[in-house]
Structure formats: C-alpha cells, structure tokens
Design a protein around this motif. Structure first.
Motif, PDB file in Angstrom:
ATOM      1  N   LYS A  18      16.262  20.362 -10.237  1.00 27.16           N
ATOM      2  CA  LYS A  18      15.997  20.774  -8.862  1.00 27.16           C
ATOM      3  C   LYS A  18      14.783  20.098  -8.242  1.00 27.16           C
ATOM      4  N   ILE A  19      13.757  19.782  -9.044  1.00 25.91           N
ATOM      5  CA  ILE A  19      12.483  19.359  -8.430  1.00 25.91           C
ATOM      6  C   ILE A  19      11.974  18.021  -8.971  1.00 25.91           C
ATOM      7  N   TRP A  20      12.797  17.235  -9.632  1.00 22.25           N
ATOM      8  CA  TRP A  20      12.363  15.952 -10.205  1.00 22.25           C
ATOM      9  C   TRP A  20      13.216  14.835  -9.641  1.00 22.25           C
ATOM     10  N   GLY A  21      12.558  13.736  -9.243  1.00 27.03           N
ATOM     11  CA  GLY A  21      13.268  12.579  -8.732  1.00 27.03           C
ATOM     12  C   GLY A  21      12.695  11.291  -9.287  1.00 27.03           C
ATOM     13  N   LYS A  22      12.947  10.187  -8.608  1.00 29.61           N
ATOM     14  CA  LYS A  22      12.563   8.879  -9.140  1.00 29.61           C
ATOM     15  C   LYS A  22      11.055   8.697  -9.220  1.00 29.61           C
ATOM     16  N   TYR A  23      10.287   9.458  -8.431  1.00 31.80           N
ATOM     17  CA  TYR A  23       8.827   9.346  -8.458  1.00 31.80           C
ATOM     18  C   TYR A  23       8.168  10.633  -8.976  1.00 31.80           C
ATOM     19  N   GLY A  24       8.838  11.270  -9.915  1.00 35.82           N
ATOM     20  CA  GLY A  24       8.271  12.464 -10.514  1.00 35.82           C
ATOM     21  C   GLY A  24       8.648  13.722  -9.751  1.00 35.82           C
ATOM     22  N   PHE A  25       7.810  14.734  -9.864  1.00 32.99           N
ATOM     23  CA  PHE A  25       8.098  16.006  -9.195  1.00 32.99           C
ATOM     24  C   PHE A  25       8.041  15.833  -7.685  1.00 32.99           C
ATOM     25  N   TYR A  26       8.991  16.464  -7.001  1.00 37.19           N
ATOM     26  CA  TYR A  26       8.979  16.445  -5.544  1.00 37.19           C
ATOM     27  C   TYR A  26       7.761  17.204  -5.017  1.00 37.19           C
ATOM     28  N   ASP A  27       7.502  17.036  -3.740  1.00 41.46           N
ATOM     29  CA  ASP A  27       6.245  17.515  -3.163  1.00 41.46           C
ATOM     30  C   ASP A  27       6.095  19.028  -3.216  1.00 41.46           C
ATOM     31  N   ALA A  28       7.158  19.767  -2.999  1.00 44.70           N
ATOM     32  CA  ALA A  28       7.051  21.222  -2.935  1.00 44.70           C
ATOM     33  C   ALA A  28       8.430  21.838  -3.097  1.00 44.70           C
ATOM     34  N   PHE A  29       8.438  23.124  -3.459  1.00 50.50           N
ATOM     35  CA  PHE A  29       9.697  23.848  -3.569  1.00 50.50           C
ATOM     36  C   PHE A  29       9.451  25.338  -3.383  1.00 50.50           C
ATOM     37  N   SER A  30      10.522  26.069  -3.139  1.00 54.58           N
ATOM     38  CA  SER A  30      10.432  27.520  -3.004  1.00 54.58           C
ATOM     39  C   SER A  30      11.654  28.162  -3.634  1.00 54.58           C
ATOM     40  N   ASP A  31      11.452  28.851  -4.756  1.00 49.41           N
ATOM     41  CA  ASP A  31      12.544  29.630  -5.329  1.00 49.41           C
ATOM     42  C   ASP A  31      12.918  30.779  -4.396  1.00 49.41           C
ATOM     43  N   GLN A  32      11.925  31.331  -3.716  1.00 52.32           N
ATOM     44  CA  GLN A  32      12.154  32.432  -2.782  1.00 52.32           C
ATOM     45  C   GLN A  32      13.188  32.047  -1.725  1.00 52.32           C
ATOM     46  N   ALA A  33      13.053  30.828  -1.195  1.00 51.30           N
ATOM     47  CA  ALA A  33      13.945  30.369  -0.125  1.00 51.30           C
ATOM     48  C   ALA A  33      15.075  29.482  -0.636  1.00 51.30           C
ATOM     49  N   ALA A  34      15.163  29.308  -1.970  1.00 49.65           N
ATOM     50  CA  ALA A  34      16.144  28.385  -2.560  1.00 49.65           C
ATOM     51  C   ALA A  34      16.053  27.018  -1.871  1.00 49.65           C
ATOM     52  N   ALA A  42       0.828  -1.213   0.000  1.00 47.48           N
ATOM     53  CA  ALA A  42       0.000   0.000   0.000  1.00 47.48           C
ATOM     54  C   ALA A  42       0.862   1.264   0.000  1.00 47.48           C
ATOM     55  N   GLY A  43       0.202   2.408  -0.208  1.00 49.40           N
ATOM     56  CA  GLY A  43       0.902   3.680  -0.295  1.00 49.40           C
ATOM     57  C   GLY A  43       1.453   4.135   1.044  1.00 49.40           C
ATOM     58  N   ARG A  44       2.700   4.522   1.035  1.00 50.18           N
ATOM     59  CA  ARG A  44       3.321   5.051   2.248  1.00 50.18           C
ATOM     60  C   ARG A  44       2.847   6.476   2.519  1.00 50.18           C
ATOM     61  N   GLU A  45       2.949   6.873   3.757  1.00 50.39           N
ATOM     62  CA  GLU A  45       2.693   8.258   4.120  1.00 50.39           C
ATOM     63  C   GLU A  45       3.660   9.185   3.383  1.00 50.39           C
ATOM     64  N   ARG A  46       4.932   8.805   3.358  1.00 46.93           N
ATOM     65  CA  ARG A  46       5.951   9.674   2.766  1.00 46.93           C
ATOM     66  C   ARG A  46       7.118   8.846   2.238  1.00 46.93           C
ATOM     67  N   PHE A  47       7.876   9.423   1.340  1.00 52.43           N
ATOM     68  CA  PHE A  47       9.138   8.830   0.894  1.00 52.43           C
ATOM     69  C   PHE A  47      10.133   9.953   0.698  1.00 52.43           C
ATOM     70  N   HIS A  48      11.297   9.818   1.335  1.00 55.33           N
ATOM     71  CA  HIS A  48      12.341  10.832   1.265  1.00 55.33           C
ATOM     72  C   HIS A  48      13.549  10.253   0.547  1.00 55.33           C
ATOM     73  N   GLU A  49      13.893  10.831  -0.579  1.00 57.52           N
ATOM     74  CA  GLU A  49      15.061  10.334  -1.324  1.00 57.52           C
ATOM     75  C   GLU A  49      16.348  10.549  -0.549  1.00 57.52           C
ATOM     76  N   ASP A  50      16.360  11.507   0.374  1.00 58.77           N
ATOM     77  CA  ASP A  50      17.559  11.734   1.170  1.00 58.77           C
ATOM     78  C   ASP A  50      17.712  10.723   2.295  1.00 58.77           C
ATOM     79  N   GLY A  51      16.688   9.862   2.483  1.00 66.35           N
ATOM     80  CA  GLY A  51      16.761   8.823   3.504  1.00 66.35           C
ATOM     81  C   GLY A  51      16.529   9.304   4.912  1.00 66.35           C
TER      82      GLY A  51
END
Length: 439
Positions: free
Chosen positions: A372-388, A49-58
């Motif tokens: 910057k915003i693409w990984g193994k499961y598509g686009f990452y959840d969120a990003f901010s150019d303002q905050a880099a 089943a679907g996990r709550e979250r997945f972090h590529e950084d581990g």
C-alpha cells in the motif's frame, strides 16, 4: 546505473527467502537506497537536481512536473554524498551529478545570492511560489548551503575534479548575502523580491525549522551578520525560552504557533541534517534534548491516539508536514493538527533521536504495508488508514531527510562534515554555542 548495489541486494534478499525476516541493517540499506533514488533516477533531468514532487500516478498540478525545489535540491546534494559514501553509486558518477547540479545553481536566478523557493528545471528561472514570493528565499537557500558546505568538506582533499567541485561549492556558499536579508534590522527576513521588495514581510523568529539559517548567517565569511541578529531576532531577547511538557517529556522553547507539544516533526530535522544537535547548546536550550523530546512526544502522542484514528500504534506513527487527505497540511501532536495522517518521513528521519521506535515503524511498514505505501522511491509521502487513503506520491523535502538522517544515525557522516567546517565553527562560536566539535 547502480547495478552493482542492486545485484548485491538481490542476492542478499533471495538468500533470505527461507528466513523469517530481514535484519535491521538490510532493511536500512533497502530504505536508504530506494529513497535516495528519488534524487538520482527521479531527479529533474536537465538540472540533475531534486524535484518538488514526483507522482507515480502521473497526475501533477499544472506545469509542475519539472519544478526544482531549492530545499529538495539541497537535501538531495547531501543524499548524493551519502550514496557515494555507501557505494550506492560510483564516486565518479556522483561527482559528475554534483557538478551538473552546481552548474545549474550557478546559472539559475539568484537574488542577492539567494535562490527562490521554486525554479524551472529546464531554465533555472524563478517559478513564483505565490504572487509575491517570486524572489529570494533565504530559508530554502540555507538548506542548499548545508549541502554546499558538505560538498566542500567531503571533496576538498580529492583529485583535481573533486577539488574543483569543492571550490565551486565554496564560491556559491560565499555568494549568499545573508546580511542583505536583515532589511536593516536585527532579524532575518525569509523573502525578498525585485518586484515586491519586502512585501512578504516575514521576519523569522524561533522556534521552527529555521535555526540553520541563523547559524549560517553568522558563519558566512563575506556576508556574515552580528550575533545580535540571532539573539534579538531568532531568540527574541530570550522570549524563545518556555518550558512545557507532554506526559512528563519536557520542551525548553516556544514553538511557533503556540505548539505546546512541539510543531510538525520536520522542525527537528531540516536544521539538523548537518548541524549535530548532540551536545549542542546555547543560553536558550540544549538542542539534543529538544529534538529528542520532540520526537518522543510525537511518538507518544501517536501511541496515545487521542483522536482515535485507525492505524496508529507503537509501530505506526509520525506527524509532520506532508500531503494530506484534503491537500497539504502540517500535521502535529495536537487535536487541531492531527488529521489521522501518518507521514513516514517523520519517524524515519528521527532515527538519531528515537532509534528503537523508528526501527519498529520502519520494519512494520516494510514488512506489512509495502503493498500500500511503497513504490519505486521507497515509502510514499503519507497515508491514512482512517481514510483508506494511500496516494502514490512523493515530496522532495520529505524524501531527503530520510536518507540523510538515517546516515547520521548509522555513521554520523553529514554531521561530521558540516560540524568540522571552519566557517560553521566560527559562526557557532560567534553565537556562543557549546559543542563537542568546538575547540
């Protein structure tokens, strides 16, 4: 796993090397396929089943890596049906995975038929979401029920194994005791705990992401609720009606939290993964108009960019609940809730409502920001150019709507399955809805 689809994509994209850009359909294929992989390759391994979250950084919160989120599990079921239909996975492998998930859900902790918000992937035992939120969660359970109904419809005329899968989905759907979650009143409550009973005390009133819960409660063949629960509880005897507008784009309903420009955009997605808003209306609103205008306001707010955040543009927009620079936040079109964070799921899950604007964002991100915003499961959840700020993190409840709503834009698959279900049609009629699907 899925090698035939990957090989096809590789051949297409290698052949496109001399061209200026991929076609819209090719980018849609890639985004849908890679996002779906969150629920396939990236699923919790024991339950499927679907996990709550997945972090590529581990890096995860303590003991959180294998947490199954009930809502993500439901959205993932619908994503797997999409993948089978698009031949991202062989049909028999998809059926096997769905059987695994339903077997897990059958044995997992349930409370009057409702699953908790979080479950341990290895055992199915409840994992408290908060101190008193350690029992049934009727909203998250309703997101699973959408998927169960779509399984039933998609496989009911299939082979022996597929019909057995459809029957299991029907059993789990019919065991949800919506009537219990009234707490003896004409409103539905979000939570119940065997230890804390009704202490969460969250009576669900509209408008927010929970319309689907009331539709399903009216639709349940064994534990259905009377129409008064919807009209008195969700619609508050008509108080849900309130006309506001942003730059001439009107809304018809009172959005919780007094969100005059509409709340976070997932309020236009979660209930409508199966429930087709086009032509859907009741005595309170035209829901096709409401969700389209929610997306249009969200887009226009980002274009106007009253907060002056770096990176907002007609090709980069979308405010909804997601990871945020300082944790998790329900980003929305207001000066208080707009924090300079863009959540790709907001624009991508709005494809049926804002196809031109969503395509522009998807193409821009896919072409110009993949590093910057693409990984193994598509686009990452969120990003901010303002905050880099470009965290390599995913949330299941944000990934699922991308796959499903892009499919509804492309083929209407999940809408067709859900809206043609006999129980759903019965519930909509009970609540006096009008829809092209109702005869």
């Amino acid at each position: 796993m899925c090698t035939f689809f990957l090989a096809s994509c590789a051949m297409k994209q290698n052949g496109l090397a001399v061209r200026d850009k991929l076609s819209d359909e090719e980018i849609l294929d890639s985004v849908q396929y890679h996002t779906f992989q969150y629920f396939w390759d990236g699923a919790e391994p024991v339950s499927g089943a679907g996990r709550e979250r997945f972090h590529e950084d581990g890096l995860y919160p303590q003991n959180d890596k294998n947490t199954v989120a009930t809502g993500a599990a439901g959205f993932g079921i619908m994503a797997i049906i999409t993948a089978i239909d698009r031949k991202f996975v062989p049909r028999n492998e998809g059926v096997q995975r769905l059987n695994k998930i339903l077997g897990y859900l059958e044995k997992a902790d349930r409370f009057h038929g409702a699953w908790p918000h979080w479950m341990e992937g290895e055992t199915g035992r409840v994992k408290p979401f908060s101190k008193r939120d350690d029992g049934g969660d009727l909203v998250e359970t309703s997101f699973v029920a959408q998927g169960l109904i779509c399984i039933r419809q998609y496989f009911k005329a299939g082979n022996f194994q597929e019909q057995a899968l459809a029957a299991k989905a029907t059993q789990l759907w019919e065991e949800i005791d919506f009537n219990f979650y009234r707490n003896g009143k004409n409103v539905l409550y979000w939570h119940w705990s065997p230890q804390y009973q009704w202490q969460m005390n969250f009576a669900v009133r509209g408008y927010n992401e929970c319309l689907i819960m009331y539709v399903l409660a009216a639709s349940s063949p064994k534990y259905g609720v009377p129409a008064e629960v919807y009209h008195e509880g969700w619609a508050q005897n008509g108080k849900i009606k309130r006309v506001t507008n942003y730059k001439g784009i009107p809304l018809q309903l009172f959005h919780q939290g007094d969100a005059k420009n509409g709340g976070p955009l997932f309020w236009a997605h979660y209930s409508f993964l199966g429930l087709n808003p086009n032509g859907l209306s009741d005595r309170y609103a035209d829901y096709g108009q409401e969700v389209r205008n929610m997306a249009k306001i969200n887009y226009q707010w980002s274009v106007d960019n009253p907060g002056g955040f770096e990176g907002y543009s007609p090709e980069s927009w979308g405010l909804t609940a997601s990871y945020s620079v300082t944790g998790y936040a329900a980003h929305a079109p207001s000066l208080k809730e707009d924090l300079g964070v863009i959540s790709p799921t907001a624009a991508l899950s709005s494809f049926p409502y804002t196809p031109k604007e969503s395509m522009a964002a998807m193409r821009n991100w896919y072409t110009n920001k993949k590093d910057k915003i693409w990984g193994k499961y598509g686009f990452y959840d969120a990003f901010s150019d303002q905050a880099a700020w470009y965290p390599k993190k995913y949330l299941g409840i944000d990934q699922g709507p991308i796959v499903v709503m892009i499919e509804n834009y492309r083929s209407g698959l999940l809408w067709e399955l859900f809206m043609k279900d006999k129980d759903v049609q019965s519930g909509l009629k009970k609540l006096d809805f009008v829809s092209p699907y109702l005869k």
